[in-house]
Structure formats: structure tokens, C-alpha cells
Design a protein around this motif. Structure first.
Motif, short mmCIF file in Angstrom:
data_model
loop_
_atom_site.label_atom_id
_atom_site.label_comp_id
_atom_site.label_asym_id
_atom_site.label_seq_id
_atom_site.Cartn_x
_atom_site.Cartn_y
_atom_site.Cartn_z
N PHE A 1 -2.77 4.77 2.01
CA PHE A 1 -3.01 4.79 0.51
C PHE A 1 -3.70 5.89 0.06
CE2 PHE A 1 -5.77 3.00 -3.13
CZ PHE A 1 -4.67 2.43 -3.89
N GLN A 2 -3.73 6.92 0.82
CA GLN A 2 -4.52 8.01 0.05
C GLN A 2 -3.94 8.57 -1.08
OE1 GLN A 2 -5.48 11.31 2.88
NE2 GLN A 2 -6.25 12.75 1.49
N ILE B 1 -12.83 10.46 0.08
CA ILE B 1 -11.66 9.25 0.05
C ILE B 1 -11.13 9.26 1.32
CG2 ILE B 1 -9.52 8.63 -0.97
CD1 ILE B 1 -10.78 9.83 -3.63
N SER C 1 0.68 -1.19 -0.27
CA SER C 1 -0.07 0.21 -0.23
C SER C 1 0.76 1.33 0.08
CB SER C 1 -0.95 0.00 1.39
OG SER C 1 -1.92 1.17 1.30
N ALA D 1 -5.19 6.44 -3.83
CA ALA D 1 -6.63 6.73 -4.27
C ALA D 1 -6.82 7.98 -4.76
CB ALA D 1 -7.31 6.58 -3.01
N CYS E 1 -13.30 7.49 4.20
CA CYS E 1 -13.47 6.13 3.90
C CYS E 1 -11.92 5.49 4.42
CB CYS E 1 -13.84 5.68 2.38
SG CYS E 1 -15.42 6.21 1.98
N LEU E 2 -10.81 6.20 4.06
CA LEU E 2 -9.62 5.67 4.31
C LEU E 2 -9.32 5.76 5.72
CD1 LEU E 2 -7.43 6.71 1.22
CD2 LEU E 2 -8.50 4.36 1.77
N ARG E 3 -9.72 6.96 6.31
CA ARG E 3 -8.78 7.16 7.69
C ARG E 3 -9.91 6.67 8.83
NH1 ARG E 3 -3.72 9.28 7.65
NH2 ARG E 3 -3.47 10.46 5.55
N SER F 1 0.91 3.94 -3.05
CA SER F 1 0.43 5.28 -2.61
C SER F 1 1.61 6.37 -3.07
CB SER F 1 0.47 5.52 -1.21
OG SER F 1 -0.16 6.82 -0.82
N ILE G 1 -3.62 0.19 5.46
CA ILE G 1 -3.92 0.50 4.14
C ILE G 1 -4.66 1.95 4.29
CG2 ILE G 1 -5.41 0.10 2.16
CD1 ILE G 1 -5.37 -2.99 2.81
N GLY G 2 -5.39 2.20 5.21
CA GLY G 2 -6.11 3.55 5.12
C GLY G 2 -5.02 4.54 5.32
N ASN G 3 -4.38 4.41 6.28
CA ASN G 3 -3.34 5.31 6.36
C ASN G 3 -2.29 5.68 5.52
OD1 ASN G 3 -4.29 5.84 9.15
ND2 ASN G 3 -2.41 6.49 9.90
#
Length: 335
Positions: free
Chosen positions: A270-271, A233, A21, A274, A236-238, A25, A266-268
Motif C-alpha cells: 500500500f505504499q 509512511i 490493497s 499512502a 509504519c507500513l514496512r 496502491s 497491506i504494509g508491503n
């Protein structure tokens, strides 16, 4: 705050997913920066803000990658350095995300009262880089950044969980701004959408005239509206890191659930990826130019090997091709 929960042990599969990820990113953020450098006509004020968000996400992904790869076991010097870089980049990403939403609100809703773009950009720079830098510098000087046993991270260093006031510093170095963004971004997004819907209804009968008279302005406004998706986005990720933060405060063993750990990782990280998917790969103008650039790079090698053949085939349509290449950037929509 209750005593820290036992350390969250990362299994190799979780580590690989988070590292992948981070790489995606970083590549996505780099591609956004490259498109901004390659095509000056795409440098709208909104995409300039997206550029600075991509730079913050790029630094964040790189620092997270190093932290997950190193698998720290204590507050070493590189653990503190990685924690400081990720804290600065992560907090800066929060501020730039809100800055984009504010810019869209002022540009679309408060058009008559908005300040000049260059002055507004300077304000965004001072706040979005200056505030995170000041917070990070104070946290490092007070030795608040260090090893956190992955309880509120996924292998990287952040706030030292042995600090007595760790809850305060978790809030100041990220979570407070993250929670405020959860509240601020949806409100701004709803106000923008309501204004756009009202404008469409009021000007529906004049839309064909406006579209033919100002095609360039219409395309630019469509591109700016698409940037509204950045807050969605972001949320949803954070949200997964916030869930683990709350579980850590409560001392719940659920903070070590593998699903939450992977989603948090992934959330932290992959911004940037995305944003690249949405504003490069899913934007027709940028996507077409990238494909054309790749095709030109691939066809340049055969042309170099047989320099006599290609000109004879392409000579009759040379003027037509040149006209088409000049016309394409104008005809393609910006989204």
C-alpha cells in the motif's frame, strides 16, 4: 536457521484485503504519475524523485497482485517471474525512499555543498535501479527465488525456503536494505527537522519580507518539506514484514497470526496508495486541479448537447474567468 514453519494458509477474507490493497496502491501510483504528466509546472526535483518511487511501487503492487491471485503451490515459472519482479520493485522502492531523504537533506541542510541536481539524479538512477537489478539477476540465476509457503510473504513468491542459505538471500533481496532504511531515514529526518527549526528561529523577523519577495521559492520549499513524510509512511507500513521475518527466523508459530498476515500484506503493497493520499489528495494545488479537471470532463457533455445555450450565459464573464484561471496556479500553495 531452524527448519521452515508449516505453511501460512491464507483465508479468502485475508486474500481479498491484500488484493484490494494492491489495487488501491496501483491506482494511487498511477494517479501520481498522471499528475506529473498533466502539469509540468509541478515537476520539481523532489516530485521527480517521487515519480520514480511511484513507478517502483506500481510495479510492486502489480506483481504482488498476481502472486496473491494465483495462490502458488510450487516454484513454477510464473512464480519465479513474479518473485523476481516483486524483489526488484520492492528493493528499488527502498532505494528511492532513501534517495528522496538524501535529496531533502542535501537541498535543505547542505545547500552550499550539494552537487548539481542532474548529476545527483543520475547517481540515484544508477543506484536505485542498478543495484536491485543486479541482486535480482544473481538470485534468479542461482535459483534462489521460488515458492516460500507464505511464511515470509502473504501469498506471493519470494526466496525459496528450501534453499540452505535462504537467510542470506532474504537479507540481500530486501530485508538488509529495509533494516538499513529503518536506521537511516529517521536520522536524516531528525537532522532536517532540526535545521528547519533553527532556520525558522533565526529568520523569524524576516519571514514576511522573504514571503512577499519570493512566493514561488517559499511554496517550493514547503512542498519539499512535506516529502519528509515519506520515511514515516515507509516505516509504519514496512515494520510488519520485518516482524514476520524475525518470527520466521525464530521458528515461532506466531508468524501465522491472522492480524500479522493482514498487516504484512497491506504494509508491503500500500505504499503507493499512502503516497497518493499524502501528495495528491492532501495537497491543495493538485487536489484543486484534479477536481477542476473532473468538473470540466463532466460539463463537456452537456455543452456538446446544447452548444448555443452556454456561450450566452458565460459570455459576460469570459475575460474574468480567463484571468482567474491564469492566476490560480500562482496563488494556490503547493501543499
Amino acid at each position: 536457521m531452524p527448519p521452515p514453519a508449516p505453511p501460512t494458509v491464507l483465508v479468502p477474507s485475508e486474500r481479498v484485503v491484500v488484493l484490494l490493497s494492491c489495487v488501491l496502491s496501483a491506482l494511487g501510483s498511477g494517479l501520481l504519475v498522471a499528475t506529473h504528466a498533466l502539469w509540468p509546472d509541478l515537476r520539481s526535483p523532489a516530485r521527480r524523485l517521487l515519480l520514480f518511487l511511484s513507478l517502483a511501487d506500481l510495479l510492486s503492487a502489480a506483481s504482488y497482485f498476481y502472486g496473491v491471485l494465483q495462490d502458488f503451490s510450487g516454484s513454477s515459472w510464473d512464480c519465479v517471474l513474479q518473485g523476481a519482479l516483486s524483489t526488484f520493485a520492492n528493493t528499488s522502492s527502498f532505494f528511492w525512499t532513501v534517495a528522496i531523504a538524501l535529496y531533502l537533506y542535501l537541498s535543505i541542510v547542505r545547500t552550499a555543498r550539494r552537487p548539481r541536481s542532474d548529476r545527483l539524479l543520475w547517481v540515484f538512477h544508477i543506484v536505485s535501479w542498478g543495484v536491485p537489478l543486479a541482486i535480482t539477476a544473481v538470485a534468479v540465476s542461482l535459483k534462489k527465488i521460488g515458492y516460500d509457503a507464505s511464511d515470509v510473504s502473504v501469498g506471493w513468491c519470494w526466496i525459496n525456503l528450501e534453499a540452505e542459505d535462504r537467510t542470506l538471500w532474504m537479507l540481500l533481496t530486501g530485508k538488509l536494505w529495509e533494516i538499513l532504511a529503518y536506521i537511516t531515514l529517521p536520522v536524516i529526518y531528525i537532522l532536517i527537522r532540526k535545521h528547519i527549526n533553527r532556520a525558522h528561529e533565526a529568520l523569524s523577523e524576516y519571514r514576511p519580507i522573504l514571503s512577499s519577495a519570493h512566493p514561488q521559492q517559499h511554496c517550493t520549499s514547503v512542498a519539499d518539506k512535506k516529502l519528509v513524510l515519506i520515511p514515516l509512511i515507509f516505516i509504519c507500513l514496512r515494520v510488519w514484514s520485518t516482524v514476520r521475518f524475525v518470527l520466521t527466523l525464530c521458528g515461532s508459530p506466531a508468524v501465522r497470526m491472522p492480524v500479522l498476515v493482514v498487516l504484512h500484506g497491506i504494509g508491503n503493497t500500500f505504499q503507493g496508495g499512502a503516497n497518493c493520499i499524502m501528495f495528491v489528495l492532501c495537497t491543495r494545488t493538485v487536489r484543486t486541479r484534479l477536481f477542476s479537471l473532473c468538473c470540466c470532463c463532466c460539463s463537456s457533455q452537456p455543452a456538446a448537447e446544447s452548444p448555443v445555450g452556454p456561450p450566452e450565459v458565460q459570455a459576460p464573464s469570459k475575460s474574468g474567468d480567463s484571468q482567474e484561471s491564469r492566476r490560480t496556479p500562482v496563488e494556490l500553495p503547493s501543499t
